[in-house]
Scaffold this motif. Structure first.
Motif, mmCIF file in Angstrom:
data_model
loop_
_atom_site.group_PDB
_atom_site.id
_atom_site.type_symbol
_atom_site.label_atom_id
_atom_site.label_comp_id
_atom_site.label_asym_id
_atom_site.label_seq_id
_atom_site.Cartn_x
_atom_site.Cartn_y
_atom_site.Cartn_z
ATOM 1 N N SER A 1 50.518 -11.856 5.739
ATOM 2 C CA SER A 1 51.027 -13.230 5.674
ATOM 3 C C SER A 1 50.070 -14.156 4.925
ATOM 4 O O SER A 1 50.500 -15.159 4.343
ATOM 5 C CB SER A 1 51.307 -13.772 7.075
ATOM 6 O OG SER A 1 50.108 -14.010 7.791
ATOM 7 N N GLU A 2 48.778 -13.814 4.926
ATOM 8 C CA GLU A 2 47.817 -14.612 4.162
ATOM 9 C C GLU A 2 48.106 -14.509 2.670
ATOM 10 O O GLU A 2 47.924 -15.477 1.920
ATOM 11 C CB GLU A 2 46.393 -14.141 4.468
ATOM 12 C CG GLU A 2 45.901 -14.476 5.868
ATOM 13 C CD GLU A 2 45.803 -15.981 6.093
ATOM 14 O OE1 GLU A 2 45.327 -16.680 5.173
ATOM 15 O OE2 GLU A 2 46.222 -16.461 7.169
ATOM 16 N N VAL A 3 48.548 -13.333 2.220
ATOM 17 C CA VAL A 3 48.901 -13.146 0.811
ATOM 18 C C VAL A 3 50.067 -14.050 0.429
ATOM 19 O O VAL A 3 50.119 -14.595 -0.678
ATOM 20 C CB VAL A 3 49.250 -11.667 0.540
ATOM 21 C CG1 VAL A 3 49.716 -11.469 -0.903
ATOM 22 C CG2 VAL A 3 48.070 -10.766 0.870
ATOM 23 N N PHE A 4 51.002 -14.238 1.381
ATOM 24 C CA PHE A 4 52.219 -15.018 1.119
ATOM 25 C C PHE A 4 52.096 -16.478 1.562
ATOM 26 O O PHE A 4 53.095 -17.188 1.626
ATOM 27 C CB PHE A 4 53.407 -14.372 1.840
ATOM 28 C CG PHE A 4 53.895 -13.098 1.218
ATOM 29 C CD1 PHE A 4 55.032 -13.083 0.415
ATOM 30 C CD2 PHE A 4 53.219 -11.896 1.415
ATOM 31 C CE1 PHE A 4 55.491 -11.905 -0.151
ATOM 32 C CE2 PHE A 4 53.665 -10.715 0.845
ATOM 33 C CZ PHE A 4 54.804 -10.720 0.047
ATOM 34 N N LYS A 5 50.890 -16.907 1.876
ATOM 35 C CA LYS A 5 50.680 -18.231 2.485
ATOM 36 C C LYS A 5 51.277 -19.363 1.654
ATOM 37 O O LYS A 5 51.868 -20.301 2.191
ATOM 38 C CB LYS A 5 49.181 -18.473 2.692
ATOM 39 C CG LYS A 5 48.877 -19.653 3.588
ATOM 40 C CD LYS A 5 47.402 -19.695 3.945
ATOM 41 C CE LYS A 5 47.095 -20.832 4.911
ATOM 42 N NZ LYS A 5 45.650 -20.843 5.282
ATOM 43 N N SER A 6 51.175 -19.267 0.340
ATOM 44 C CA SER A 6 51.687 -20.346 -0.512
ATOM 45 C C SER A 6 53.202 -20.474 -0.458
ATOM 46 O O SER A 6 53.768 -21.492 -0.854
ATOM 47 C CB SER A 6 51.241 -20.129 -1.958
ATOM 48 O OG SER A 6 51.791 -18.925 -2.480
#
Length: 379
Positions: A174-179
């Protein structure tokens, strides 16, 4: 319907601000998907989960208006059906992304599934960045959520077990998709009940993976009234389904005579056998032959002989002794659930005798078994 309402209200009260997607796949676990989906919509449920596109189409044609998540794969034809009927695809493969790209004539929202250990569906964890790069700023596809599936949800309270590791992996993804400002859903019934147990214990360990995020909920078995943890649940769940039949006729069997196919049961005494109008063609497993029992006139009586496609037989000798059989005509028989006197025979107990799980007992109830809905249909 009252018990279904109770089970949903338990969830809504415990987790008022979380994504909540009850699963109504497999004919709502055998309960009747259209009727239950419409009821859940009245209860304020805003998302429902199905496996098949066809399941979602049936709900749409029956007047269900809430968001419907489709969890199984699809090709271009399926992608078009999902889009045309305003359903939401759970995307698990590159081919599914390509199918949506080819048929979408408007921007569509999707949930992206990652395989964190189940090894069944979903992108691999190490593909997270690649998936993000493919879908970031996409002209036709907008990612709304990420999800995974716990494969041993029963251990979700343990810090160093499979569920914890899966949640940690999804949190990292989810950090990868945070934006993209996505949310995550991961907790099945087992995960939810474990979280509720932790809440009841007053857990303050906010480093626990169950507290890493406000994980979205996808309850299945628990909304139908059963705990998946193997012990009494903390939620006070109430079973929704009672499976019942009636006596078709009585047979007077002499000692030494046999009952049903294969002569697998022999009367040890003169016996009264009740023939019940239900069989494996209705979802009552043949594996239960000579192993299970039913509730007859408030008493537990054994199933004897091989379960047939349309009938099963039970030994009611001790119950009817000294009484006219005419008084038992059309007697209600409970295969699982509660009888009119309050006696209970759990689907869990039946499942144990069939060497399976309550999920299978519920979903096995066949289409030719009529569903009779009682209780308040308007909350």
């Amino acid at each position: 319907m009252d018990n279904l309402t109770h089970n949903i209200r338990v969830l809504q009260k415990a987790f008022p601000n979380r994504f909540l997607c009850p699963m109504v796949k497999a004919n709502a676990y055998g309960h009747g998907d259209v009727k239950l989906a419409l009821h859940l919509e009245k209860l304020g449920i805003q998302q429902l989960g199905v496996c098949l596109i066809e399941e979602g189409l049936l709900l749409r044609k029956s007047g269900v208006n809430v968001e419907i998540l489709v969890f199984r794969g699809f090709d271009e034809v399926g992608a078009k059906a999902i889009i045309d009927n305003n359903m939401t695809a759970v995307v698990s493969t590159w081919e599914q992304i390509e199918a949506l790209e080819k048929v979408a004539n408007k921007k569509v929202s999707v949930h992206v599934k990652f395989d964190t250990g189940m090894n069944r569906l979903g992108f691999r964890v190490e593909e997270a960045q690649k998936v993000f790069d493919r879908l970031n700023g996409h002209a036709k596809i907008e990612v709304k959520a990420l999800c995974t599936h716990l494969y041993i949800g029963e251990n979700a309270q343990e810090m160093d077990q499979t569920s914890a590791h899966q949640l940690q992996k999804l949190n990292k993804i989810s950090e990868v998709f945070k934006s993209m400002n996505v949310f995550c859903h991961a907790l099945n019934s087992s995960g939810i009940l474990n979280l509720m147990e932790m809440e009841k214990k007053g857990s303050q360990d906010k480093s626990h993976p169950l507290y890493m995020q406000n994980w979205g909920l996808r309850p299945g078995l628990m909304i139908y009234g059963y705990s998946s943890l193997g012990h009494p649940d903390v939620a006070g769940l109430k079973p929704v389904m009672n499976l019942k039949s009636v006596v078709n006729n009585f047979r007077q069997v002499k000692a030494g005579e046999t009952v049903s196919y294969g002569a697998k049961w022999t009367a040890q005494r003169d016996s009264v056998i009740a023939v019940i109008s239900i069989g494996y063609g209705d979802g009552y497993h043949r594996l239960l032959s000579n192993k299970s029992s039913v509730l007859f006139d408030g008493k537990s009586v054994p199933v004897v002989g091989t379960v047939c496609m349309d009938y099963l037989m039970v030994d009611v000798t001790d119950v009817v002794q000294g009484r006219a059989l005419e008084t038992f005509k059309n007697t209600e028989v409970v295969l699982f659930g509660a009888d009119q006197k309050g006696h209970v025979l759990s689907a869990d107990e039946l499942a144990h005798k069939a060497h399976t799980i309550s999920y299978e007992m519920l979903t096995s109830v066949g289409e030719r078994v009529p569903r009779v809905y009682v209780g308040k249909e308007t909350p």
